[in-house]
Design an enzyme around this catalytic site. Structure first.
Site, PDB file in Angstrom:
ATOM      1  N   GLU A 109      -7.649   2.860  -6.739  1.00 35.81           N
ATOM      2  CA  GLU A 109      -8.548   2.694  -5.605  1.00 35.81           C
ATOM      3  C   GLU A 109      -9.993   2.744  -6.087  1.00 35.81           C
ATOM      4  O   GLU A 109     -10.290   3.155  -7.214  1.00 35.81           O
ATOM      5  CB  GLU A 109      -8.275   3.798  -4.579  1.00 35.81           C
ATOM      6  CG  GLU A 109      -9.079   3.721  -3.293  1.00 35.81           C
ATOM      7  CD  GLU A 109      -8.896   2.426  -2.519  1.00 35.81           C
ATOM      8  OE1 GLU A 109      -9.429   1.400  -2.990  1.00 35.81           O
ATOM      9  OE2 GLU A 109      -8.248   2.450  -1.446  1.00 35.81           O
ATOM     10  N   ARG A 133      -0.126   9.026  -5.587  1.00 32.74           N
ATOM     11  CA  ARG A 133       0.363   8.531  -4.290  1.00 32.74           C
ATOM     12  C   ARG A 133       1.000   7.153  -4.405  1.00 32.74           C
ATOM     13  O   ARG A 133       1.947   6.843  -3.663  1.00 32.74           O
ATOM     14  CB  ARG A 133      -0.763   8.530  -3.259  1.00 32.74           C
ATOM     15  CG  ARG A 133      -2.012   7.717  -3.606  1.00 32.74           C
ATOM     16  CD  ARG A 133      -3.114   8.056  -2.602  1.00 32.74           C
ATOM     17  NE  ARG A 133      -4.339   7.284  -2.725  1.00 32.74           N
ATOM     18  CZ  ARG A 133      -5.359   7.599  -3.494  1.00 32.74           C
ATOM     19  NH1 ARG A 133      -5.283   8.673  -4.284  1.00 32.74           N
ATOM     20  NH2 ARG A 133      -6.464   6.871  -3.502  1.00 32.74           N
ATOM     21  N   ARG A 191       0.847  -1.195   0.000  1.00 32.42           N
ATOM     22  CA  ARG A 191       0.000   0.000   0.000  1.00 32.42           C
ATOM     23  C   ARG A 191       0.883   1.245   0.000  1.00 32.42           C
ATOM     24  O   ARG A 191       1.978   1.243   0.583  1.00 32.42           O
ATOM     25  CB  ARG A 191      -0.916   0.029   1.229  1.00 32.42           C
ATOM     26  CG  ARG A 191      -1.913   1.193   1.154  1.00 32.42           C
ATOM     27  CD  ARG A 191      -2.746   1.357   2.415  1.00 32.42           C
ATOM     28  NE  ARG A 191      -3.592   2.556   2.288  1.00 32.42           N
ATOM     29  CZ  ARG A 191      -4.161   3.174   3.295  1.00 32.42           C
ATOM     30  NH1 ARG A 191      -4.007   2.743   4.524  1.00 32.42           N
ATOM     31  NH2 ARG A 191      -4.888   4.262   3.075  1.00 32.42           N
ATOM     32  N   HIS A 192       0.409   2.287  -0.651  1.00 30.10           N
ATOM     33  CA  HIS A 192       1.136   3.558  -0.708  1.00 30.10           C
ATOM     34  C   HIS A 192       1.339   4.146   0.692  1.00 30.10           C
ATOM     35  O   HIS A 192       0.638   3.785   1.654  1.00 30.10           O
ATOM     36  CB  HIS A 192       0.389   4.557  -1.581  1.00 30.10           C
ATOM     37  CG  HIS A 192      -0.988   4.871  -1.064  1.00 30.10           C
ATOM     38  ND1 HIS A 192      -1.219   5.752  -0.017  1.00 30.10           N
ATOM     39  CD2 HIS A 192      -2.211   4.418  -1.447  1.00 30.10           C
ATOM     40  CE1 HIS A 192      -2.509   5.835   0.221  1.00 30.10           C
ATOM     41  NE2 HIS A 192      -3.142   5.035  -0.633  1.00 30.10           N
ATOM     42  N   HIS A 208      -3.522   0.316  -3.330  1.00 31.27           N
ATOM     43  CA  HIS A 208      -4.271   1.041  -2.311  1.00 31.27           C
ATOM     44  C   HIS A 208      -4.884   0.070  -1.315  1.00 31.27           C
ATOM     45  O   HIS A 208      -5.012  -1.129  -1.588  1.00 31.27           O
ATOM     46  CB  HIS A 208      -5.371   1.861  -2.984  1.00 31.27           C
ATOM     47  CG  HIS A 208      -4.869   2.753  -4.075  1.00 31.27           C
ATOM     48  ND1 HIS A 208      -4.488   4.052  -3.867  1.00 31.27           N
ATOM     49  CD2 HIS A 208      -4.657   2.505  -5.402  1.00 31.27           C
ATOM     50  CE1 HIS A 208      -4.065   4.582  -5.005  1.00 31.27           C
ATOM     51  NE2 HIS A 208      -4.166   3.667  -5.956  1.00 31.27           N
TER      52      HIS A 208
END
Length: 425
Positions: A99, A79, A29-30, A168
């Site tokens: 996302e 992101r 995940r970012h 995400h």
């Protein structure tokens, strides 16, 4: 192939490698964004990382450096791409990994969404997976999109490859819930995916196997407002039986030299524990004592934290069990029948239920403490499978926890929720 040939082949396969690994997928995940920090809904809005998020992304360099990835993919949102860049990864961007589209909710706080869309929220809370969030995607439609993305990745990727997907929280949760079969469950048995967390899955014959969930040990600061302190489950250090490949359930045995150091090594980097419980068996007791001593804590023993009872299989190697008990072995590991191990031992379901009762009891009796429970491979494995909703017929869906690995569970609304799994020592 004859039944005898089938059994011979199965006996020759070590339990730990029985999953027949083909593709390893590492989901990341970012890092944190300003919206994450402010608890603002962020779907496909394109925003960069916060200062903390950049630090989290940089911390991924060390966590991922030991792996050679054959392919790297990413959401095309800023992101995710910024996290990949700071982590030293050069992925191929693809909008399929974006996302969830949350429509009109984008940029609103949770409180604002509840006030502006009360009917929508009510339908979602009632379990309507076809409700479009803010007029964007529904949870059901989002799941179909991510399932298709994962299936396409697997179809196009050569066997034996390692793939990284920078994405995400919602994407990773959808991939997990689809791959492990808990998407329709409410409340969710798996906690939210944290910023810069690493989650590893592999493809197996009948789907996916979870190896590591939500690993943020490398992250300098973990943000979040989850209710209640988690319970820490720790597998004992490496034992002589582990090295010899012998099945020690209730059988006692010593640690290796490496195993004798693993508890103290863990204490040096893991803090916050205020009370330590352990299975009474030597391998857990010694690991727990090595962990507790530098923290100034004592170790209390609980019989319900013991390993699965393997009955007549105790002390045997995998090949010896297969040769001595071919029908029972084939029924359990080829046919997925949850028999009492070794004829007189426990079933997988019984062990998982025992462990859940133990966790609930210890949490209720020590609600103000941060608990570390030192236990065993099969005990943790059976409990985690039970929480996710995986019975023995799908035993390959959860990989075995490593020596001195960490797993965290939290009771939320009376239900056990898996926070993370098999964090490496």
């Amino acid at each position: 192939m004859s039944d005898d040939a089938d059994r011979s082949e199965l006996r020759a396969t070590n339990l730990r490698d029985a999953a027949l690994v083909s593709i390893e997928i590492t989901f990341v995940r970012h890092g944190e964004t300003e919206a994450n920090a402010a608890s603002i809904w962020q779907g496909q809005g394109d925003a960069g990382l916060s200062a903390l998020g950049r630090d989290q992304a940089m911390s991924l360099r060390g966590r991922l450096a030991a792996k050679r990835f054959d392919f790297a993919l990413s959401s095309d949102l800023t992101r995710a791409l910024q996290t990949a860049e700071l982590a030293g990864i050069e992925p191929v961007p693809d909008p399929v990994w974006r996302e969830m589209d949350i429509g009109a909710w984008e940029g609103m706080t949770r409180q604002e969404v509840q006030e502006a869309f009360p009917d929508e929220i009510a339908r979602l809370q009632a379990g309507d997976s076809d409700e479009a969030m803010g007029g964007g995607e529904s949870w059901a439609g989002f799941g179909v999109r991510i399932d298709a993305a994962v299936a396409d990745l697997v179809e196009r990727t050569p066997a034996g490859s390692r793939v990284l997907v920078m994405a995400h929280g919602g994407v990773i949760h959808a991939a997990l819930s689809g791959g492990l079969g808990f998407r329709g469950r409410r409340p969710w048995p798996v906690s939210r995916i944290r910023n810069a967390a690493v989650t590893e899955m592999i493809t197996i014959e009948d789907g996916f196997q979870l190896r590591i969930l939500n690993d943020v040990q490398h992250v300098p600061v973990v943000t979040g407002n989850e209710p209640g302190a988690p319970v820490t489950l720790i597998r004992h250090g490496e034992s002589e039986a582990n090295l010899a490949g012998r099945w020690h359930g209730r059988t006692d045995g010593p640690l290796t030299e490496k195993g004798r150091h693993q508890g103290a090594d863990l204490a040096a980097r893991y803090n916050g524990i205020t009370r330590v419980f352990s299975s009474p068996l030597q391998r857990t007791r010694l690991t727990a004592e090595a962990f507790a001593a530098p923290l100034g804590l004592s170790v209390e023993f609980d019989d319900d934290l013991v390993e699965i009872d393997f009955g007549a299989w105790e002390g045997m190697t995998t090949s010896e069990i297969g040769e001595s008990y071919p029908d029972e072995w084939a029924a359990v590991f080829a046919d997925g029948v949850d028999l009492a191990r070794g004829g007189t031992g426990e079933t997988f379901a019984e062990a998982g239920a025992r462990m859940e009762r133990a966790v609930r009891r210890l949490v209720e009796d020590h609600s103000t403490e941060r608990l570390a429970l030192f236990t065993h491979e099969g005990a943790i494995w059976s409990l985690v499978s039970r929480i996710i909703g995986i019975d023995w017929s799908r035993w390959r869906r959860v990989g075995l926890p490593g020596n001195a690995s960490l797993t965290h569970i939290r009771l939320e609304g009376g239900s056990p929720v898996l926070v993370d799994y098999n964090l490496p020592a």
